[in-house]
Design an enzyme around this catalytic site. Structure first.
Site, PDB file in Angstrom:
ATOM      1  N   TRP A  18      13.713  25.847 -40.784  1.00  3.88           N
ATOM      2  CA  TRP A  18      14.452  25.480 -39.561  1.00  3.88           C
ATOM      3  C   TRP A  18      14.376  26.547 -38.472  1.00  3.88           C
ATOM      4  O   TRP A  18      14.891  26.354 -37.388  1.00  3.88           O
ATOM      5  CB  TRP A  18      15.904  25.160 -39.868  1.00  3.88           C
ATOM      6  N   GLU A  31      22.422  23.855 -40.654  1.00  3.57           N
ATOM      7  CA  GLU A  31      23.723  24.532 -40.623  1.00  3.57           C
ATOM      8  C   GLU A  31      24.711  23.871 -41.572  1.00  3.57           C
ATOM      9  O   GLU A  31      25.510  24.539 -42.225  1.00  3.57           O
ATOM     10  CB  GLU A  31      24.292  24.554 -39.202  1.00  3.57           C
ATOM     11  N   TYR A  76      29.566  20.447 -52.428  1.00  2.31           N
ATOM     12  CA  TYR A  76      30.333  20.159 -51.209  1.00  2.31           C
ATOM     13  C   TYR A  76      29.886  18.844 -50.579  1.00  2.31           C
ATOM     14  O   TYR A  76      29.391  18.817 -49.447  1.00  2.31           O
ATOM     15  CB  TYR A  76      30.170  21.283 -50.184  1.00  2.31           C
ATOM     16  N   TYR A 114      31.922  27.034 -35.741  1.00  2.00           N
ATOM     17  CA  TYR A 114      30.669  27.685 -36.122  1.00  2.00           C
ATOM     18  C   TYR A 114      29.458  26.786 -35.884  1.00  2.00           C
ATOM     19  O   TYR A 114      28.505  27.160 -35.203  1.00  2.00           O
ATOM     20  CB  TYR A 114      30.695  28.134 -37.595  1.00  2.00           C
ATOM     21  N   ASP A 132      30.113  33.257 -38.095  1.00  2.00           N
ATOM     22  CA  ASP A 132      30.126  32.969 -39.529  1.00  2.00           C
ATOM     23  C   ASP A 132      30.557  34.230 -40.273  1.00  2.00           C
ATOM     24  O   ASP A 132      30.835  35.268 -39.662  1.00  2.00           O
ATOM     25  CB  ASP A 132      28.750  32.498 -39.994  1.00  2.00           C
ATOM     26  N   CYS A 184      23.480  44.476 -43.635  1.00  2.00           N
ATOM     27  CA  CYS A 184      24.897  44.840 -43.563  1.00  2.00           C
ATOM     28  C   CYS A 184      25.671  44.012 -44.579  1.00  2.00           C
ATOM     29  O   CYS A 184      26.541  43.232 -44.243  1.00  2.00           O
ATOM     30  CB  CYS A 184      25.397  44.598 -42.139  1.00  2.00           C
TER      31      CYS A 184
END
Length: 350
Positions: A18, A31, A76, A114, A132, A184
């Site tokens: 994507w 997303e 989900y 988001y 996010d 990070c």
DNA sequence: TACGCGTGGCT
DNA sequence: TAGCCAAGCGT
């Protein structure tokens, strides 16, 4: 700052399907699939979906059950059902065209801050920070914000907005997300690999990983409790709970919490000795019940006890002998009534 | 504001 | 190895 970030992003650009399109349909789908789901997991699902439904028009014809079939194993499942609903809404209310206004897009089921920001910044370059989990973490470190409060989220949002002043909104969002997921990381901030480490407030503290403060879900404590049922003829021994205690002023059977290293029997002997001055023989277990309160829960096990010697001496607590019919103002009434009926049965049976 | 929603990978 | 964690949203 933004320049170093975008340079890093281009050099480390990941080979993700994507990432090669600005088609809002494909960005949106990705997303939705990426919610709480890792990139590597999503890729095969995304590919097979796009193979079957290459364009938005193709999905508009699809049945929910066919979409769910493609979603199988991804979890989900409401994400998929909401996506289907949203597609139908667009067919009915938006002439089949995916809305490019934040206000319209965000009204669709399964689309929140988001997803709407991510899709619209990437597909049409709108200046919308997509906050996010990754970006929140990266910015909370850069800006040295411990707490992810609504107030600090706003500060983070506005800060990224400034970075987007000269365009590249989609790239900035994606770069920050990649930075969060590759460099990070929550428990390992690889600051030596970070393109913006010189601008980072948390690095200066020496403990960048402590940003942001993770709020651990406080588990309600669970206590193991024993109670002793002692009777004399047709009367039972009960104690009055101290007023200052939880459920203070209510009656209970003698007993208490099991301490570390104790078994149920030892704990019960100790509690009855402390509360009543009685040495008891612990006979058989009568029952075990769980009580759930809003802030804790207890596992209460009750034993039939008989007094060995010594006299009933209560120091801190009042006591009384009562008949079953006199039960009133009892703490843990449900469990204790169960215990009473079990006990009566035992006595009838000898 | 806090929880449920699914699954797989990580330490 | 039993929790955590992973590109959130709805209620």
């Amino acid at each position: 700052m933004v320049q170093s970030l975008l340079r890093w992003y281009k050099i480390n650009k990941r080979d993700i399907p994507w990432r090669q399109t600005k088609d809002p349909y494909k960005i949106w789908l990705s997303e939705v699939m990426l919610q709480q789901t890792q990139v590597e997991t999503v890729i095969p699902y995304y590919k097979q979906w796009i193979k079957k439904y290459p364009t938005f028009t193709d999905v508009m014809q699809a049945k929910e059950s066919d979409l769910l079939k493609l979603w199988e194993g991804l979890g989900y499942y409401n994400r998929c059902r909401n996506f289907h609903k949203a597609v139908n809404n667009i067919a009915n209310d938006h002439d089949g065209k995916i809305p490019d206004l934040m206000g319209d897009f965000k009204k669709l089921p399964g689309v929140g801050d988001y997803i709407s920001s991510a899709v619209l910044s990437i597909s049409s370059g709108q200046n919308l920070p997509a906050l996010d989990g990754n970006i929140i973490r990266v910015l909370s470190r850069v800006l040295r914000k411990k707490k992810v409060s609504p107030h600090n989220r706003k500060i983070i949002h506005n800060h990224i907005l400034k970075w987007m002043k000269y365009g590249h909104a989609g790239d900035i969002n994606e770069a920050l997300m990649d930075l969060g997921s590759i460099v990070c990381r929550p428990n390992q901030a690889h600051c030596h690999e970070c393109p913006i480490t010189e601008f980072c407030g948390a690095v200066a503290t020496g403990n960048p990983e402590t940003y942001p403060k993770i709020l651990t879900k406080k588990k309600t404590p669970e206590y193991d409790v024993v109670t002793g049922i002692i009777w004399k003829n047709d009367k039972f021994l009960i104690m009055l709970r101290e007023n200052k205690k939880h459920l203070g002023g209510l009656w209970e059977f003698p007993g208490g919490k099991i301490k570390n290293g104790e078994n149920k029997t030892k704990a019960l002997e100790r509690e009855i000795r402390e509360e009543c001055g009685l040495n008891v023989d612990i006979e058989n277990q009568i029952g075990s019940f769980k009580h759930v309160y809003s802030h804790f829960s207890i596992n209460m096990t009750s034993f039939h006890c008989t007094a060995k010697n010594g006299s009933l001496v209560t120091t801190q607590q009042k006591h009384q002998w009562i008949k079953l019919s006199q039960i009133d103002n009892f703490a843990f009434p449900k469990a204790n009534h169960k215990i009473f009926s079990l006990m009566n049965e035992m006595r009838r049976n000898g």
